[in-house]
Design an enzyme around this catalytic site. Structure first.
Site, PDB file in Angstrom:
ATOM      1  N   TYR A   1      53.707  38.851  46.083  1.00 16.67           N
ATOM      2  CA  TYR A   1      53.809  38.784  44.622  1.00 16.67           C
ATOM      3  C   TYR A   1      54.049  37.338  44.167  1.00 16.67           C
ATOM      4  O   TYR A   1      54.782  36.592  44.828  1.00 16.67           O
ATOM      5  CB  TYR A   1      54.966  39.705  44.216  1.00 16.67           C
ATOM      6  CG  TYR A   1      55.263  39.736  42.752  1.00 16.67           C
ATOM      7  CD1 TYR A   1      54.402  40.368  41.874  1.00 16.67           C
ATOM      8  CD2 TYR A   1      56.414  39.144  42.248  1.00 16.67           C
ATOM      9  CE1 TYR A   1      54.680  40.406  40.516  1.00 16.67           C
ATOM     10  CE2 TYR A   1      56.705  39.185  40.899  1.00 16.67           C
ATOM     11  CZ  TYR A   1      55.827  39.809  40.032  1.00 16.67           C
ATOM     12  OH  TYR A   1      56.104  39.845  38.699  1.00 16.67           O
TER      13      TYR A   1
ATOM     14  N   ASP B   1      58.431  44.973  51.201  1.00 19.25           N
ATOM     15  CA  ASP B   1      58.297  45.244  49.769  1.00 19.25           C
ATOM     16  C   ASP B   1      57.375  46.459  49.649  1.00 19.25           C
ATOM     17  O   ASP B   1      56.172  46.361  49.856  1.00 19.25           O
ATOM     18  CB  ASP B   1      57.703  44.012  49.075  1.00 19.25           C
ATOM     19  CG  ASP B   1      57.514  44.206  47.569  1.00 19.25           C
ATOM     20  OD1 ASP B   1      57.467  45.365  47.117  1.00 19.25           O
ATOM     21  OD2 ASP B   1      57.391  43.187  46.860  1.00 19.25           O
TER      22      ASP B   1
ATOM     23  N   ARG C   1      79.773  45.508  36.668  1.00 19.97           N
ATOM     24  CA  ARG C   1      79.020  44.437  37.341  1.00 19.97           C
ATOM     25  C   ARG C   1      79.077  44.551  38.863  1.00 19.97           C
ATOM     26  O   ARG C   1      78.174  44.106  39.561  1.00 19.97           O
ATOM     27  CB  ARG C   1      79.508  43.045  36.910  1.00 19.97           C
ATOM     28  CG  ARG C   1      78.793  41.910  37.668  1.00 19.97           C
ATOM     29  CD  ARG C   1      79.066  40.520  37.122  1.00 19.97           C
ATOM     30  NE  ARG C   1      80.472  40.201  37.068  1.00 19.97           N
ATOM     31  CZ  ARG C   1      81.220  39.816  38.121  1.00 19.97           C
ATOM     32  NH1 ARG C   1      80.694  39.697  39.308  1.00 19.97           N
ATOM     33  NH2 ARG C   1      82.499  39.547  37.966  1.00 19.97           N
TER      34      ARG C   1
HETATM   35  C1  LIG Z   1      56.351  43.365  40.137  1.00 17.42           C
HETATM   36  C2  LIG Z   1      56.561  43.107  41.547  1.00 17.42           C
HETATM   37  C3  LIG Z   1      57.694  42.413  42.001  1.00 17.42           C
HETATM   38  C4  LIG Z   1      58.736  41.856  41.058  1.00 17.42           C
HETATM   39  O1  LIG Z   1      59.381  42.876  40.361  1.00 17.42           O
HETATM   40  P1  LIG Z   1      60.072  42.700  38.903  1.00 17.42           P
HETATM   41  O2  LIG Z   1      60.658  44.040  38.665  1.00 17.42           O
HETATM   42  O3  LIG Z   1      58.997  42.312  37.932  1.00 17.42           O
HETATM   43  O4  LIG Z   1      61.095  41.634  39.046  1.00 17.42           O
HETATM   44  C5  LIG Z   1      57.845  42.231  43.366  1.00 17.42           C
HETATM   45  N1  LIG Z   1      56.930  42.689  44.248  1.00 17.42           N
HETATM   46  C6  LIG Z   1      55.831  43.361  43.846  1.00 17.42           C
HETATM   47  C7  LIG Z   1      54.851  43.858  44.856  1.00 17.42           C
HETATM   48  C8  LIG Z   1      55.596  43.589  42.485  1.00 17.42           C
HETATM   49  O5  LIG Z   1      54.498  44.221  42.095  1.00 17.42           O
END
Ligand SMILES: *Cc1c(COP(=O)(O)O)cnc(C)c1O
Length: 387
Positions: free
Chosen positions: A107, A179, A55
């Site tokens: 997102y 992101d 963990r």
């Molecule tokens: C899918 C996505 C997320 C979230 O990711 P998960 O793995 O589903 O938790 C965040 N940002 C973007 C741009 C995404 O496409």
């Protein structure tokens, strides 16, 4: 392991162990045992590498994955997570407590976390859309210390200038986290452009086969340390089995992304000529508003494109339902091509007025171009456009 310059070489070799197998074994264990107290103390203090407790992320399979992830974004270190949202949660808890600014569309899960959930814990949220960029400076003055953005955005593929925004963030003592899920490290490296941290939903292109859920944060150790403390407490490391599967997928990342780029470009150019397609949003098209900026900060334009079909939401739904090769499903970035209509899925709950403010029209359709032959994909799109 020597450090290799080429991204493809790093995808294959970085982080892999110097043993008699090319792969890191899956350490399917929650704990590690020690010869004596000295060895245990050295491991706990970080003086000795290796496993301690899974963990904590101290499991060689997870550590091997993280070494690979770090080099792909040219970061000092990386943390892996059980999902992209787990990565974001730990990021906002550790570096966002004085407030988080988002730029452009983010997102849906990010929006729920920042707009509905974190404010109940006292974390303020400052959402700015692309056309409100001129308000960034006055918003930074109000005290938030973290800017979080996607570029290209979902679904309109808006492009933000990472270097310029990083500079403004730093001027106000704030951090910029990007992101990078849509672009992938093959097409864009935010850290090299001045961002402080990079986040990935590894569920998408990094995993690339729609068969695993994981997330990642990459950046300097100093910034990852407090995030790691939250990851420990939130308990959001990936399972060693998932870490191994993700490391396996990363070995083919470069060739997959190159083919996603080439396929999407071909599909975008074909659709731009079709009379029923009223708009094609793809950073690789010269007609795209963000094309010049994308050319400057990206090495490839990605596998995602958004089109508008006919005049109404019904026109777009009819088109989506007639597609045979593109599967109707949430998510993106896998080897198989996928389609969504923001109106009926990702932006359904938002309401018409807010969709309009964000420039999301009812007849928008988002395509995730997979690794099938582009000719077959174009044929499928053309048959679905015929009445
Ligand atoms: C899918 C996505 C997320 C979230 O990711 P998960 O793995 O589903 O938790 C965040 N940002 C973007 C741009 C995404 O496409």
């Amino acid at each position: 392991m020597p450090t290799f310059k080429g991204l493809s070489t790093r995808c294959v070799h970085a982080g892999e162990p110097e043993t008699d197998t090319p792969q890191t074994p899956i350490y399917a264990t929650t704990l590690f045992t020690f010869q004596d107290t000295q060895q245990l103390s050295d491991t706990v203090a970080g003086r000795r590498p290796g496993g301690l407790y899974t963990r904590f992320g101290l499991n060689p399979t997870i550590q091997a994955l993280e070494a690979k992830l770090a080099t792909l974004e040219e970061g000092e270190a990386a943390l892996s997570f059980s999902s992209g949202m787990a990565a974001e949660s730990a990021l906002f808890m550790s570096h966002g407590r004085q407030g988080v600014i988002t730029l452009g569309d983010v997102y849906g899960g990010t929006l729920t976390l920042l707009a509905d959930q974190l404010p109940t814990l006292g974390i303020p949220f400052f959402p700015l859309l692309g056309h409100e960029l001129d308000r960034l400076e006055e918003t930074l003055v109000q005290g938030p210390k973290l800017i979080f953005l996607e570029t290209p955005t979902n679904p309109a593929l808006e492009i933000f200038d990472i270097a310029a925004i990083a500079e403004m963030a730093h001027h106000h003592g704030a951090l910029l986290a990007v992101d990078n899920t849509f672009a992938s490290p093959v097409n864009q490296q935010p850290l090299a452009l001045g961002a402080d941290l990079v986040m990935h939903s590894a569920t998408k292109y990094l995993g690339g086969h729609s068969d695993l859920t994981a997330g990642a944060l990459i950046g300097p150790r100093e910034l990852l340390e407090p995030i790691n403390a939250w990851r420990k407490s939130l308990g959001s490391v990936p399972a060693p089995e998932t870490a191994s599967l993700l490391a396996r997928s990363l070995r083919t990342l470069v060739i997959r992304i190159r083919q996603h780029n080439a396929g999407a470009q071909q599909v975008a150019e074909a659709l731009a000529k079709h009379p029923k397609v009223t708009r094609v949003l793809y950073p690789g098209l010269e007609s795209f508003p963000g094309h010049d900026l994308a050319k400057r900060q990206m090495r490839g334009f990605g596998g995602m494109l958004t089109i508008t079909v006919g005049d109404s939401g019904e026109d777009a739904t009819r088109f989506v339902d007639r597609l045979k090769l593109f599967a109707l499903a949430p998510s993106l970035g896998g080897v198989e091509s996928l389609v969504t209509q923001p109106l009926t899925l990702t932006h359904h709950a938002m309401g018409a007025a807010e969709r309009e403010r964000r420039g999301i029209s009812d007849n928008m359709v988002r395509l995730s171009v997979g690794l099938e032959d582009p000719e077959d994909l174009i044929e499928d799109l053309q048959q679905a456009l015929e009445e």
